[in-house]
Design an enzyme around this catalytic site. Structure first.
Site, PDB file in Angstrom:
ATOM      1  N   ASP A 220      93.548 -16.608  -9.093  1.00 29.80           N
ATOM      2  CA  ASP A 220      93.718 -15.559  -8.075  1.00 29.80           C
ATOM      3  C   ASP A 220      92.423 -14.776  -7.858  1.00 29.80           C
ATOM      4  O   ASP A 220      92.285 -14.047  -6.880  1.00 29.80           O
ATOM      5  CB  ASP A 220      94.820 -14.575  -8.510  1.00 29.80           C
TER       6      ASP A 220
ATOM      7  N   LYS B 121     104.041 -21.505  -2.963  1.00 26.12           N
ATOM      8  CA  LYS B 121     102.934 -21.970  -3.804  1.00 26.12           C
ATOM      9  C   LYS B 121     103.323 -23.271  -4.500  1.00 26.12           C
ATOM     10  O   LYS B 121     102.539 -24.200  -4.591  1.00 26.12           O
ATOM     11  CB  LYS B 121     102.535 -20.880  -4.811  1.00 26.12           C
TER      12      LYS B 121
ATOM     13  N   GLN C 100     102.590 -13.589 -10.327  1.00 26.16           N
ATOM     14  CA  GLN C 100     102.916 -13.046  -9.001  1.00 26.16           C
ATOM     15  C   GLN C 100     103.029 -11.522  -9.066  1.00 26.16           C
ATOM     16  O   GLN C 100     103.762 -10.981  -9.889  1.00 26.16           O
ATOM     17  CB  GLN C 100     104.235 -13.682  -8.503  1.00 26.16           C
TER      18      GLN C 100
END
Ligand code: NDP
Length: 278
Positions: A119, A52, A96
């Site tokens: 997200d 990422k 994460q």
């Protein structure tokens, strides 16, 4: 002959478009900024976070990295998220997953401001998707829509069967296909006659987490097959939830693993960050 849907090429195209949008923002003195939080040292998570950060660098998004020890408490993590929520220079916040067991994932997801929820996991983002309002959409399903559109595969009016009903893939995927006017069926582990239901699909999307479970018997001749699964076999080779060699000759188009859905997930995360920056 079937078409192999090239997720690598399409994701590169998308990232290059984002690069241009970021350049335009920079000319106005703005730069999108993503804060990435990793708790603990899970090897797979460390690789994902690294990828990422690399994608941010490629596109020109500023990335802030918070690598916290496994012993971080829920209160400490929530305090950091609160600080980032209040920081106007931060456009996106990504925690994460999975988190260590002593931390309540739902509480963490809900602590992220929906305005920075790149997200697309916050209940408000999911609710907005459900009732057709603007909001961030979970990156893997959003990437699949992009793959289909950029491969000129029509969605409206098609029979779509989604196998899997997880909150991050199956459910948002089904809502997105509905938004694109497909007729959608959602299957899961309690579905009876899965083969028969799957064979109805013009577009079959598979997100079950079982290596090579979907064989030719599940696929209607000429269907489009999208394989979300990703598994590392012995000898390090990757495979999906679909038995590619068995299924591909019966399809009109199919995503490979690797190089199909996977690369789109990060590209869509980047898109969400640029959207947030704009
Ligand atoms: P989950 O384990 O959260 O969900 C799996 C779903 O599949 C569940 O709804 C489950 O049903 C259903 N299922 C399991 N076994 C069967 C079966 N035998 N028949 C029918 N349905 C079944 O997985 P995720 O959605 O998170 O991920 C799915 C796969 O996609 C994994 O391989 C994961 O690694 C991969 N993935 C890949 C991404 C990428 O970027 N390429 C991103 C995210 C995931 P039930 O609800 O009844 O238990």
């Amino acid at each position: 002959m079937y078409q192999i849907i090239d997720g690598k090429a399409i994701s590169t195209q998308l990232k290059d478009e984002l690069k241009e949008r970021v350049s335009a923002l920079k000319e106005q003195g703005k730069q999108p900024c993503l804060a990435v939080i990793l708790v603990g040292e899970d090897p797979a998570s460390t690789v994902y976070v690294g990828n990422k950060k690399k994608a941010c660098e490629y596109i020109g998004i500023k990335s802030l990295s918070y690598e916290l020890p496994e012993s971080t408490t829920q209160e400490e993590l929530l305090a950091l998220i609160g600080k980032l929520n209040d920081d106007d220079s931060v456009n996106g916040i990504l925690v994460q997953l999975p988190l260590p067991k002593h931390i309540d994932e739902d509480a963490v997801i809900q602590a992220i401001s929906p305005k920075k929820d790149v997200d697309g996991f916050h209940p408000q983002s999911v609710g907005a998707l459900c009732i057709g309002q603007p909001g961030f959409v979970s990156c893997t399903p959003a990437g699949i829509i992009e793959l289909l559109k950029r491969s000129n595969i029509e969605i409206a009016g098609k029979e779509c069967v989604v196998i899997g009903r997880s909150n991050i893939v199956g459910k948002p995927m089904s809502l997105l296909m509905l938004r694109e006017n497909a007729t959608v069926t959602i299957c899961h582990s309690k579905t009876r006659d899965l083969k028969e239901v799957a064979r109805r699909a013009d577009i079959l999307i598979v997100a079950i987490g079982k290596p090579k479970m979907i064989t030719a018997e599940y696929v209607k001749e000429g269907a489009v097959v999208i394989d979300v699964g990703i598994h590392r076999l012995e000898g390090k080779k990757l495979c999906g939830d679909v038995d590619f060699d068995d299924v591909a000759p019966h399809t009109s188009a199919i995503t490979p693993v690797p190089g199909g859905v996977g690369p789109m997930t990060i590209a869509m995360l980047m898109k969400n960050c640029v959207d947030a920056g704009e």
